[in-house]
Design a protein around this motif. Structure first.
Motif, short mmCIF file in Angstrom:
data_model
loop_
_atom_site.label_atom_id
_atom_site.label_comp_id
_atom_site.label_asym_id
_atom_site.label_seq_id
_atom_site.Cartn_x
_atom_site.Cartn_y
_atom_site.Cartn_z
N SER A 280 -45.22 84.39 52.75
CA SER A 280 -44.40 85.38 52.54
C SER A 280 -44.70 86.62 53.41
N VAL A 281 -45.93 86.77 53.86
CA VAL A 281 -45.60 87.71 54.85
C VAL A 281 -45.50 87.05 56.20
N LEU A 282 -45.49 86.27 56.62
CA LEU A 282 -45.05 86.07 58.08
C LEU A 282 -43.49 86.12 57.82
N LEU A 283 -42.75 85.95 56.95
CA LEU A 283 -40.97 86.46 56.69
C LEU A 283 -40.99 87.65 56.25
N GLY A 284 -41.82 88.48 55.86
CA GLY A 284 -41.39 89.76 54.81
C GLY A 284 -42.01 90.99 55.26
N GLY A 285 -43.01 90.33 56.33
CA GLY A 285 -43.87 91.57 57.24
C GLY A 285 -45.12 92.57 56.16
N TYR A 286 -45.92 93.24 56.84
CA TYR A 286 -46.52 93.70 55.67
C TYR A 286 -45.84 95.07 55.40
N SER A 287 -45.18 95.12 55.63
CA SER A 287 -44.60 96.49 54.95
C SER A 287 -42.75 96.31 55.44
N LEU B 218 -30.02 76.36 55.72
CA LEU B 218 -30.07 76.00 54.10
C LEU B 218 -29.51 75.76 52.71
N GLU B 219 -28.41 75.89 52.83
CA GLU B 219 -27.81 75.66 51.59
C GLU B 219 -28.11 76.33 50.35
N VAL B 220 -28.63 76.91 50.41
CA VAL B 220 -29.66 77.91 49.49
C VAL B 220 -28.80 78.79 49.12
N LYS B 221 -29.24 79.52 47.89
CA LYS B 221 -28.73 80.64 47.08
C LYS B 221 -28.78 81.67 48.27
N VAL B 222 -27.74 82.50 48.24
CA VAL B 222 -28.15 83.64 49.40
C VAL B 222 -28.08 85.05 48.14
N SER B 223 -27.92 85.36 47.77
CA SER B 223 -27.60 86.36 47.00
C SER B 223 -28.95 87.02 46.31
N GLY B 224 -28.94 88.85 46.59
CA GLY B 224 -30.36 89.11 45.80
C GLY B 224 -30.98 89.71 46.89
N GLN B 225 -31.97 90.63 46.13
CA GLN B 225 -33.17 91.35 47.67
C GLN B 225 -33.56 90.25 48.60
N LYS B 226 -34.17 91.32 49.88
CA LYS B 226 -35.21 90.49 50.66
C LYS B 226 -36.10 89.11 50.39
N ASP C 267 -35.88 87.87 47.33
CA ASP C 267 -35.55 86.91 46.82
C ASP C 267 -35.21 85.81 47.53
N LEU C 268 -34.57 86.16 49.29
CA LEU C 268 -34.27 85.55 49.97
C LEU C 268 -35.36 84.86 50.16
N ILE C 269 -37.04 85.58 50.47
CA ILE C 269 -38.19 84.69 51.15
C ILE C 269 -38.61 83.56 50.46
N CYS C 270 -38.44 84.08 48.99
CA CYS C 270 -39.34 83.08 47.98
C CYS C 270 -38.54 81.90 48.13
N ARG C 271 -36.97 82.18 48.28
CA ARG C 271 -35.95 80.58 48.12
C ARG C 271 -36.66 79.31 49.60
N ILE C 272 -36.39 80.90 50.46
CA ILE C 272 -36.76 79.67 51.93
C ILE C 272 -37.95 78.71 51.63
N ILE C 273 -39.38 79.57 51.06
CA ILE C 273 -40.35 79.20 50.97
C ILE C 273 -40.71 77.98 50.15
N GLU C 274 -39.73 77.86 48.68
CA GLU C 274 -39.41 77.22 48.21
C GLU C 274 -38.82 75.77 48.57
#
Length: 506
Positions: free
Chosen positions: A278-285, A302-310, A312-319
């Protein structure tokens, strides 16, 4: 596998009783059906966070060091990284033995970094461990608790902790002794009694170690594990985070020691050990990491849901990457060393004509090189001991870790029997330059002179190192005979003089 499925497939009633003892009252007086029903009814207690934390603490700070070391490996290194949090019991044992061997091997190289502050932290932590071990040659639960706090304060990973402890000859046991399968089995039973893992058996009679899904999720939350290691390595291959400049930036902001000369693979390994995905994708701030448009593009790919905040997108990529199942590695290119192994005796005796005729060598000088490569292959692929990486120019052809000592070997490719006296001064230089004591020095050749055998006896009488003479045909025969997934017991090479196959113990 969820909790209910796991307990319904328990290997035996004894396994279920052991697992039930953690939270089921009067478990010993219940019939098998009553017991199963009671375990399922009390399921929430098994994955209640406070209960899981208490069970985990009982592993990490246990008085029994085997439980501390092996419990950590079974849970964190093996099961939490396994597909579906399931591993065959034989795989669990093999993976642990291999992991411990690798830690000992890596400890011989040390923790290499160009970061001065990191080196100081390593040295200070080593001093802490050495001081703790001085008391009764053991680590008490209270000392372990203090050491863990210091480790976290110095930002030292579990892996680095293990390397440093192995460096002072205390990991995985005192004198770098490897655990036995019996040790692992005993700790497995302990984890079952704690209500953490359960054993199941399939229709073929194969037993598995299982972390029920609900318990695994709770453990991951407690340990702040966001993704399995294999999934993280796959995530790091994406073009969106593969850029070295991007990895430099993340590591630098996280104060992770690195070198500008590191390869991409080395930087990725640092990220796996030191940076949450999550830090790799979203950084420290909020302004760090990938911008939302790139995360959006990645989610589309990745053909996953694209709506939501930053987030949310990070969580879907990790999942998405966490769900990727580990694929067995295949090597389409045949290891040339396997061919050299077939011609091992010819390489040892320098049968140049036959080697050229079969296309094994083009130049005479290749004979020695391929002889050495085939020997490495035997130790690594047949005897299950990976040789250490050799540094500098003045060294033997191979080195193995052997508890808190080493075993060295040197190849002698000759058309005539090897005469040890021609090489003894060379071997003595290798021994005197070694940082660790050498238990045995193997000389591998086509055959040996009678005087060589006498010299071995004379040498062992005045040194702590034995010289073992082993012919290429003997070593190849030993390799073919050792059809075992376990490491070959290296104490068998502590013979003085000609190697005797008849006294080999397994």
């Amino acid at each position: 596998m969820n909790f209910k499925e796991a307990v319904e497939n328990a290997s035996t009633n004894s396994d279920l009783i052991r697992f039930a003892s953690a939270y089921v009252i009067d478990y010993s007086h219940l019939s098998p059906d009553e017991l199963l029903s009671a375990v399922i009814k009390t399921a929430p207690q098994y994955y209640h966070k406070e209960n899981v934390q208490k069970a985990l603490d009982n592993v990490v700070y246990n008085k029994d060091r085997n439980i501390r070391v092996l419990g950590d490996l079974i849970l964190k290194t093996i099961l939490l990284n396994a597909d579906d949090f399931i591993s065959t019991q034989s795989d669990t044992e093999n993976d642990i033995l291999l992991y411990e061997q690798n830690i000992i091997r890596e400890s011989a190289q040390g923790l290499i970094t160009k970061d001065t502050e990191a080196n100081k932290n390593y040295e200070f932590f080593q001093f802490i461990l050495e001081t703790a071990w001085e008391n009764n040659n053991d680590i008490s639960p209270d000392e372990k608790n203090l050491i863990e706090k210091i480790r976290r304060r110095l930002c030292i990973t579990d892996y680095e902790y293990q390397i440093i402890e192995a460096k002072i000859n205390k990991y995985p046991k005192a004198n770098n002794e490897i655990h036995t399968r019996k040790d692992i089995s005993n700790v497995r039973l302990f984890l079952q009694r704690m209500g953490i893992i359960i054993s199941i058996r399939d229709s073929s009679g194969i037993d598995y170690d299982v972390l029920p899904l609900e318990i695994a999720k709770c453990l991951r939350r407690i340990l702040s594990i966001e993704i399995r290691e294999y999934g993280y390595s796959e995530l790091l291959k994406s073009k969106h985070v593969r850029n070295k400049a991007y990895l430099f930036g993340i590591l630098e902001k996280g104060r992770v020691p690195f070198s500008q000369s590191m390869k991409t693979e080395e930087l990725q390994a640092l990220c796996i050990n030191r940076v949450n995905p999550s830090v790799l994708l979203g950084g420290y701030s909020p302004r760090d990491g990938l911008d939302i448009s790139e995360l959006y593009t990645w989610c589309q790919e990745l053909e996953v849901k694209v709506s939501g905040q930053k987030n949310d997108l990070i969580c879907r990529i990790i999942e998405h990457y966490d769900d990727i199942r580990k694929r067995p590695t295949t090597d389409s290119q045949e290891d040339n060393r396997s061919i050299y192994f077939e011609y091992f005796e010819h390489l040892a005796s320098r049968n140049i004509g036959e080697l050229r005729h079969q296309g094994i060598i083009d130049k005479d000088l290749q004979c020695e090189k391929h002889f050495e490569e085939a020997t490495d292959y035997i130790f690594e692929k047949y005897l299950n001991h990976k040789p250490l990486v050799l540094k500098g120019n003045e060294h033997p052809d191979g080195i193995l870790s052997f508890n808190d000592r080493l075993i060295m070997w040197d190849n002698k490719s000759k058309e005539t029997p090897v005469n040890l006296s021609d090489h003894i001064k060379q071997f003595e230089r290798y021994l005197s330059a070694s940082e660790k004591p050498v238990a045995s020095f193997l000389v591998i050749g086509p055959s040996f002179t009678a005087d060589s055998i006498k010299l071995c006896t004379k040498f062992s009488m005045s040194n702590n190192t034995t010289i073992c003479l082993i012919t290429a045909s003997q070593l190849k025969k030993l390799a073919l005979k050792w059809k075992n997934d376990s490491p070959f017991p290296l104490q068998n090479f502590r013979q003085s003089g000609i190697f005797d196959m008849d006294v080999v113990v397994s």
